[in-house]
Design a protein around this motif. Structure first.
Motif, PDB file in Angstrom:
ATOM      1  N   ASN A 274     -98.379 -14.404 -15.497  1.00  0.00           N
ATOM      2  CA  ASN A 274     -99.604 -13.651 -15.236  1.00  0.00           C
ATOM      3  C   ASN A 274     -99.610 -12.378 -16.080  1.00  0.00           C
ATOM      4  O   ASN A 274     -98.812 -12.248 -17.005  1.00  0.00           O
ATOM      5  CB  ASN A 274     -99.792 -13.386 -13.748  1.00  0.00           C
TER       6      ASN A 274
ATOM      7  N   LYS B  40    -103.797 -22.228 -20.370  1.00  0.00           N
ATOM      8  CA  LYS B  40    -105.047 -22.345 -19.605  1.00  0.00           C
ATOM      9  C   LYS B  40    -106.124 -21.532 -20.299  1.00  0.00           C
ATOM     10  O   LYS B  40    -105.849 -20.446 -20.794  1.00  0.00           O
ATOM     11  CB  LYS B  40    -104.824 -21.829 -18.187  1.00  0.00           C
ATOM     12  N   ARG B  41    -107.352 -22.055 -20.288  1.00  0.00           N
ATOM     13  CA  ARG B  41    -108.394 -21.360 -21.038  1.00  0.00           C
ATOM     14  C   ARG B  41    -109.719 -21.335 -20.272  1.00  0.00           C
ATOM     15  O   ARG B  41    -110.771 -21.685 -20.801  1.00  0.00           O
ATOM     16  CB  ARG B  41    -108.552 -22.017 -22.416  1.00  0.00           C
ATOM     17  N   GLY B  42    -109.654 -20.911 -18.993  1.00  0.00           N
ATOM     18  CA  GLY B  42    -110.866 -20.796 -18.185  1.00  0.00           C
ATOM     19  C   GLY B  42    -111.640 -22.101 -18.165  1.00  0.00           C
ATOM     20  O   GLY B  42    -111.055 -23.168 -17.945  1.00  0.00           O
TER      21      GLY B  42
ATOM     22  N   ALA C 119    -107.970 -26.831 -21.564  1.00  0.00           N
ATOM     23  CA  ALA C 119    -106.567 -26.406 -21.441  1.00  0.00           C
ATOM     24  C   ALA C 119    -105.746 -27.266 -22.404  1.00  0.00           C
ATOM     25  O   ALA C 119    -106.096 -28.417 -22.684  1.00  0.00           O
ATOM     26  CB  ALA C 119    -106.092 -26.596 -20.006  1.00  0.00           C
TER      27      ALA C 119
ATOM     28  N   PRO D  71    -113.497 -30.299 -15.257  1.00  0.00           N
ATOM     29  CA  PRO D  71    -114.860 -30.699 -14.892  1.00  0.00           C
ATOM     30  C   PRO D  71    -115.727 -29.457 -14.692  1.00  0.00           C
ATOM     31  O   PRO D  71    -115.211 -28.403 -14.349  1.00  0.00           O
ATOM     32  CB  PRO D  71    -114.673 -31.442 -13.570  1.00  0.00           C
TER      33      PRO D  71
ATOM     34  N   ILE E 229    -119.496 -22.222  -9.455  1.00  0.00           N
ATOM     35  CA  ILE E 229    -118.406 -21.251  -9.270  1.00  0.00           C
ATOM     36  C   ILE E 229    -118.689 -20.275  -8.135  1.00  0.00           C
ATOM     37  O   ILE E 229    -119.723 -19.607  -8.139  1.00  0.00           O
ATOM     38  CB  ILE E 229    -118.205 -20.438 -10.564  1.00  0.00           C
TER      39      ILE E 229
ATOM     40  N   ASP F 199    -113.312 -17.199  -9.680  1.00  0.00           N
ATOM     41  CA  ASP F 199    -112.178 -17.901 -10.313  1.00  0.00           C
ATOM     42  C   ASP F 199    -110.831 -17.282  -9.932  1.00  0.00           C
ATOM     43  O   ASP F 199    -109.832 -17.477 -10.621  1.00  0.00           O
ATOM     44  CB  ASP F 199    -112.355 -17.998 -11.833  1.00  0.00           C
TER      45      ASP F 199
ATOM     46  N   GLY G  61    -105.809 -20.152 -12.066  1.00  0.00           N
ATOM     47  CA  GLY G  61    -104.613 -20.414 -12.875  1.00  0.00           C
ATOM     48  C   GLY G  61    -103.432 -20.852 -12.008  1.00  0.00           C
ATOM     49  O   GLY G  61    -102.668 -21.747 -12.388  1.00  0.00           O
TER      50      GLY G  61
ATOM     51  N   PHE H 214    -104.059 -24.346 -10.923  1.00  0.00           N
ATOM     52  CA  PHE H 214    -103.775 -25.218 -12.068  1.00  0.00           C
ATOM     53  C   PHE H 214    -102.270 -25.505 -12.123  1.00  0.00           C
ATOM     54  O   PHE H 214    -101.841 -26.649 -12.264  1.00  0.00           O
ATOM     55  CB  PHE H 214    -104.231 -24.508 -13.352  1.00  0.00           C
TER      56      PHE H 214
ATOM     57  N   ASN I 236    -106.338 -29.596 -14.157  1.00  0.00           N
ATOM     58  CA  ASN I 236    -107.713 -29.160 -14.421  1.00  0.00           C
ATOM     59  C   ASN I 236    -108.625 -29.436 -13.229  1.00  0.00           C
ATOM     60  O   ASN I 236    -109.454 -28.599 -12.866  1.00  0.00           O
ATOM     61  CB  ASN I 236    -108.283 -29.954 -15.608  1.00  0.00           C
TER      62      ASN I 236
ATOM     63  N   ALA J 210    -107.722 -27.105 -10.304  1.00  0.00           N
ATOM     64  CA  ALA J 210    -108.140 -25.719 -10.587  1.00  0.00           C
ATOM     65  C   ALA J 210    -109.660 -25.587 -10.520  1.00  0.00           C
ATOM     66  O   ALA J 210    -110.192 -24.602  -9.978  1.00  0.00           O
ATOM     67  CB  ALA J 210    -107.621 -25.291 -11.950  1.00  0.00           C
TER      68      ALA J 210
ATOM     69  N   VAL K 144    -112.173 -23.065  -7.882  1.00  0.00           N
ATOM     70  CA  VAL K 144    -113.208 -22.060  -8.199  1.00  0.00           C
ATOM     71  C   VAL K 144    -114.515 -22.286  -7.417  1.00  0.00           C
ATOM     72  O   VAL K 144    -115.387 -21.433  -7.410  1.00  0.00           O
ATOM     73  CB  VAL K 144    -113.506 -21.919  -9.726  1.00  0.00           C
TER      74      VAL K 144
HETATM   75  N1  LIG Z   1    -115.415 -21.889 -14.665  1.00  0.00           N
HETATM   76  C1  LIG Z   1    -114.511 -22.851 -14.519  1.00  0.00           C
HETATM   77  N2  LIG Z   1    -114.879 -24.151 -14.354  1.00  0.00           N
HETATM   78  C2  LIG Z   1    -113.967 -25.135 -14.221  1.00  0.00           C
HETATM   79  N3  LIG Z   1    -112.651 -24.910 -14.235  1.00  0.00           N
HETATM   80  C3  LIG Z   1    -112.195 -23.660 -14.406  1.00  0.00           C
HETATM   81  C4  LIG Z   1    -113.108 -22.552 -14.546  1.00  0.00           C
HETATM   82  N4  LIG Z   1    -112.372 -21.414 -14.692  1.00  0.00           N
HETATM   83  C5  LIG Z   1    -111.080 -21.800 -14.633  1.00  0.00           C
HETATM   84  N5  LIG Z   1    -110.964 -23.150 -14.474  1.00  0.00           N
HETATM   85  C6  LIG Z   1    -109.735 -23.943 -14.362  1.00  0.00           C
HETATM   86  O1  LIG Z   1    -108.699 -23.048 -14.011  1.00  0.00           O
HETATM   87  C7  LIG Z   1    -107.696 -23.016 -15.041  1.00  0.00           C
HETATM   88  C8  LIG Z   1    -107.111 -21.640 -15.133  1.00  0.00           C
HETATM   89  O2  LIG Z   1    -108.083 -20.706 -15.513  1.00  0.00           O
HETATM   90  P1  LIG Z   1    -107.795 -19.392 -16.354  1.00  0.00           P
HETATM   91  O3  LIG Z   1    -108.880 -18.451 -15.962  1.00  0.00           O
HETATM   92  O4  LIG Z   1    -107.666 -19.714 -17.790  1.00  0.00           O
HETATM   93  O5  LIG Z   1    -106.362 -18.932 -15.827  1.00  0.00           O
HETATM   94  P2  LIG Z   1    -105.955 -17.626 -14.989  1.00  0.00           P
HETATM   95  O6  LIG Z   1    -106.555 -17.805 -13.621  1.00  0.00           O
HETATM   96  O7  LIG Z   1    -104.453 -17.639 -14.972  1.00  0.00           O
HETATM   97  O8  LIG Z   1    -106.531 -16.467 -15.749  1.00  0.00           O
HETATM   98  C9  LIG Z   1    -108.417 -23.499 -16.290  1.00  0.00           C
HETATM   99  O9  LIG Z   1    -107.532 -24.014 -17.252  1.00  0.00           O
HETATM  100  C10 LIG Z   1    -109.334 -24.565 -15.693  1.00  0.00           C
HETATM  101  O10 LIG Z   1    -108.608 -25.745 -15.429  1.00  0.00           O
END
Ligand SMILES: Nc1ncnc2c1ncn2[C@@H]1O[C@H](COP(=O)(O)OP(=O)(O)O)[C@@H](O)[C@H]1O
Ligand SMILES: [Mg+2]
Length: 320
Positions: A168, A222-224, A228, A242, A246, A249, A253, A256, A278, A281, A285
């Motif tokens: 983190n 991970k990329r939101g 990913a 998918p 929301i 979020d 992570g 995930f 994925n 996670a 959200v």
């Molecule tokens: N808006 C979203 N819609 C769908 N899945 C999401 C969304 N945001 C995050 N995720 C899922 O959550 C994972 C972690 O999100 P991310 O924001 O990159 O990590 P962290 O929470 O550690 O910052 C993503 O790789 C994806 O699988």
């Protein structure tokens, strides 16, 4: 018997929804909604991994205040073994994070409390060795434990456990090189894109993952809502989550990570682990905080099964 031992922080999140876009000083700013729910990367990971169907135990430290007790109760109610959550003897409170989502972003204000105080002597190494897998969340928040984290991971590897780590954010924004001493003993490393770039001191995500892949067997970035990426040696997979409605979020992570490790421990292919992570996670959200979506297992199972089928993947492997 626990399958996964999580070492990490345990606290509640206080989330205020519907705040104005700008937060000017000296004004009474109204929120339209509130969630008071289980927070912290390690606890969210432990909770959601347990709900998916893994036996999980958490080693952590709380204060003598009611918030610590509520957090422990929430974990126990989900089935997590909390017998190794210690109550500190100092006057320090359990940590707390206040989350203020507004516009497209969020402020996260953390009082670290007892998470800064947990130390190596608080860890029952026999309990760790009794598990199959060790996970640690929030590397940079374990101020007292941090110098001994490499030792903890080394001993886990020597005892035959597999290991995973999610650093983190680093609140100090220093991203110390001592992390590399831990990565030597990490099988699955789970940073988000920003963290991967900060750790490797590059602005290019593919360079970041290339560098991390030299240090760790499996790197998952991970990329939101973007794809990913999982990288193991020369192989890599990239999969989008998918799209969902929301709520917030928070804890995506960590959820995930839970989905990935759940599948990893069931011997699934890394591509399956990525797909499953994925979906888990994305589901997190859709409801408030990091664990609200994981309080009704029947609904969770329905979502996971439907999404798995939509992706055209065979053999769904989450038990009824
Ligand atoms: N808006 C979203 N819609 C769908 N899945 C999401 C969304 N945001 C995050 N995720 C899922 O959550 C994972 C972690 O999100 P991310 O924001 O990159 O990590 P962290 O929470 O550690 O910052 C993503 O790789 C994806 O699988
Ligand atoms: Mg994270």
């Amino acid at each position: 018997m626990i399958e996964v031992c999580v070492v990490g922080e345990l606290n509640l999140d206080l989330i205020l929804y519907g705040l104005p876009r700008d937060l000017p000083l000296d004004r009474e700013l109204l929120a339209s909604g509130l969630a008071f729910t289980l927070g912290s990367s390690s606890a969210i990971f432990a909770h959601n991994l347990c709900v998916l169907g893994t036996q999980v135990g958490l080693i952590s430290k709380i204060g003598g205040d009611p918030l610590g007790k509520i957090a422990v109760e929430r974990l126990s109610a989900a089935g997590v073994d909390t017998s190794h959550v210690k109550q500190g003897v100092s006057k320090t409170y359990t940590g707390l994070t206040v989350v203020l989502p507004h516009a497209q972003d969020r402020h996260m204000l953390t009082y670290p409390g007892t998470m800064f105080e947990m130390q190596y002597s608080d860890i029952d190494m026999d309990y760790v060795r009794g598990a199959r897998h060790l996970h640690l969340g929030s590397f940079f928040l374990h101020r007292a434990l941090r110098p001994r984290i490499p030792d903890l991971f080394r001993q886990a590897k020597e005892a035959g456990l597999t290991t995973s780590l999610d650093t983190n954010d680093d609140p100090e924004d220093l991203w110390g090189k001592d992390l590399e001493a831990v990565l030597k003993y990490v099988d699955v490393f789970l940073p988000n894109e920003r963290e991967a770039k900060k750790i490797t001191r590059t602005t290019d995500p593919s360079q970041a993952i290339d560098r991390l892949a030299e240090l760790v067997k499996v790197v998952v970035m991970k990329r939101g809502s973007g794809s990913a990426i999982c990288r193991a040696g020369d192989e890599h997979w990239s999969l989008a989550p998918p799209s969902v409605n929301i709520a917030d979020d928070v804890g995506a992570g960590d959820t995930f990570d839970a989905g990935f490790i759940y599948s990893f421990l069931r011997g699934r292919s890394l591509e399956d682990c990525l797909a499953f992570a994925n979906i888990a996670a994305a589901y997190s959200v859709t409801k408030e905080g990091g664990t609200e979506a994981f309080r009704d297992r029947t609904e969770l199972l329905g979502f996971m099964r439907r999404q798995w089928a939509l992706m055209g993947r065979e053999t769904f492997f989450m038990n009824e």
